[in-house]
Design a protein around this motif. Structure first.
Motif: not given
Length: 456
Positions: A189-202
């Motif tokens: 989830y932190a990887t996805l937030s880092s790539i998408t710039k959407k902090p909700i996952f992290k």
């Protein structure tokens, strides 16, 4: 007399130094290039079996030539899960085949419940790793769609995730869960937030991991199952076995992934408590037992194939000596019957009823990989050869590779799950492969052996 003694001492020191240097630099008796090539051949054998008999489905039945899906519709478990291994091995043709079916067939717009944990480590982790390793934006699009559909799992009063979610409706169910299924998401989830710039996952994944760590007992142990609505422990047995394993793994890995020291502190607390209460040295070696999370009282002396991940995690945490000792026990577990059973009672070295199967698990091999990379000791190369020969001798079929129903009789079972390609053969290959195939400086493996780029 004094001068002669000094000269003698110098000569002796030089001779010893020379001998040690020779030992360190002597050629390996294991041909790593040849072994790496052999593992690639076995990956191709298993992949070709999947292509021929189970194409478009989750997994292959390697005895009957059939297939099976986890749910009412396929989620292409094997192609997605195996893709990072293809990248690591440099298998361009196989990558092309996998991409074609993934991008033409994979959809998460399905009215069905899926298990958040398994889907996250296999599919979400697999898609994110595929995006980072291959660069195709379509992997990222699929990953974000999947994670978005699974966001309702985080809606419990405690912030801990429900076990199942409907990918179409967002309905959730099953509030009794275990630490592994609650705390094994931060890397993905932190990887996805880092790539998408959407902090909700992290944010969701970190909150759950930290909440869970705060539920540890006064002696820094956690239990086996918890009610995510109330935050109350349901099962207070503590161990390193399945159900707790990857929670521990992700504490130290997330520290390495982010550089955030609070996760190293949490890892250290758990590790020290496990060393104090669960670790036990008996005649057969060092093992880890099952203990009461509140008292540390030993409740069972069972250790198995899933526990075997722990030496690798100890390497990441910096305790190589404990890792070496435990890997010796891992190898005994493997060689006791030619291939490891699901579990043994380490005080008797007997298999408890219902634990005589081997389902192509990777953890024993995974730990040998870590120990070879951290120590360069050839004994772990030789372990790798033993794993390879055992798998080929006992698990290989004309179609692919199969589970073992009973390690004593070696009777096979008609199943090959995707993690055999994603993890077991990946770690086996990496024992022998050039070090540049995986860098500890830049990447961390998720618990399904998908490489993810560090955030720090």
């Amino acid at each position: 007399m004094y001068k002669i003694s000094i000269i003698t001492l110098l000569i002796s020191t030089l001779l010893i130094s020379g001998c040690n240097s020779f030992k360190k630099n002597k050629p390996s008796s294991v041909n790593k290039e040849e072994m790496a090539s052999k593992v690639i051949d076995e990956f191709k054998h298993a992949w070709n079996g999947y292509k021929k008999y189970a194409w478009g489905h989750d997994a292959l039945n390697p005895l009957s030539g059939g297939f099976h899906d986890w749910y009412k519709e396929s989620l292409l478990m094997t192609p997605v899960d195996a893709f990072s291994t293809m990248c690591t091995m440099g298998l361009e043709e196989e990558k092309k085949e996998a991409k074609e079916i993934i991008f033409s067939k994979l959809s998460f717009d399905k009215d069905m419940y899926v298990q958040h944990f398994e889907i996250s480590i296999r599919l979400l982790g697999g898609l994110l790793s595929a995006y980072q390793m291959d660069g195709d934006e379509r992997f990222l699009k699929l990953a974000e769609d999947l994670a978005t559909r699974m966001l309702p799992v985080w809606s419990s009063p405690t912030g801990l995730p429900y076990r199942y979610v409907n990918l179409k409706t967002g309905a959730v169910r099953d509030s009794i869960s275990n630490p592994a299924e609650l705390g094994t998401y931060v890397l993905e989830y932190a990887t996805l937030s880092s790539i998408t710039k959407k902090p909700i996952f992290k944010e969701k994944a970190e909150k759950a991991l930290l909440y869970l760590s705060e539920k540890r007992s006064s002696i820094d142990l956690i239990g086996s199952s918890i009610n995510i609505n109330t935050g109350e422990w349901v099962d207070k047995m503590s161990h390193i076995r399945g159900g707790i394993d990857s929670y521990l793994e992700y504490l130290i890995k997330y520290y390495l992934f982010t550089g955030d020291k609070k996760y190293k502190v949490l890892w250290d607390k758990h590790k020290q408590a496990l060393d104090k209460y669960a670790a036990q040295t008996v005649e057969s070696g060092l093992w880890y037992s099952v203990v009461d999370m509140n008292t540390g009282e030993r409740k069972a002396t069972v250790y198995g194939a899933l526990d075997a991940f722990y030496p690798g995690t100890l390497c990441l945490g910096g305790d190589l000596e404990q890792a070496k000792k435990l890997q010796e026990s891992n190898f005994k577990l493997w060689t006791l019957h030619g291939v490891e059973p699901e579990a043994i009672d380490y005080t008797t070295m007997q298999i408890p009823e219902g634990n005589s199967f081997y389902i192509l698990r990777p953890e024993n091999i995974e730990s040998a990989f870590y120990l070879y990379r951290f120590t360069k000791d050839e004994k772990y190369l030789k372990m790798g050869v033993e794993y390879y020969e055992s798998l080929k001798k006992y698990c290989r079929t004309d179609i692919a590779y199969a589970h073992i129903k009973d390690v004593a009789t070696k009777e096979k079972e008609d199943v090959m799950e995707s993690f055999f390609l994603a993890e077991t053969l990946s770690y086996l290959y990496l024992i022998f492969a050039p070090e540049e195939k995986f860098s500890f400086e830049t990447h961390v493996f998720n618990t399904e052996a998908h490489p993810l780029k560090k955030l720090n």
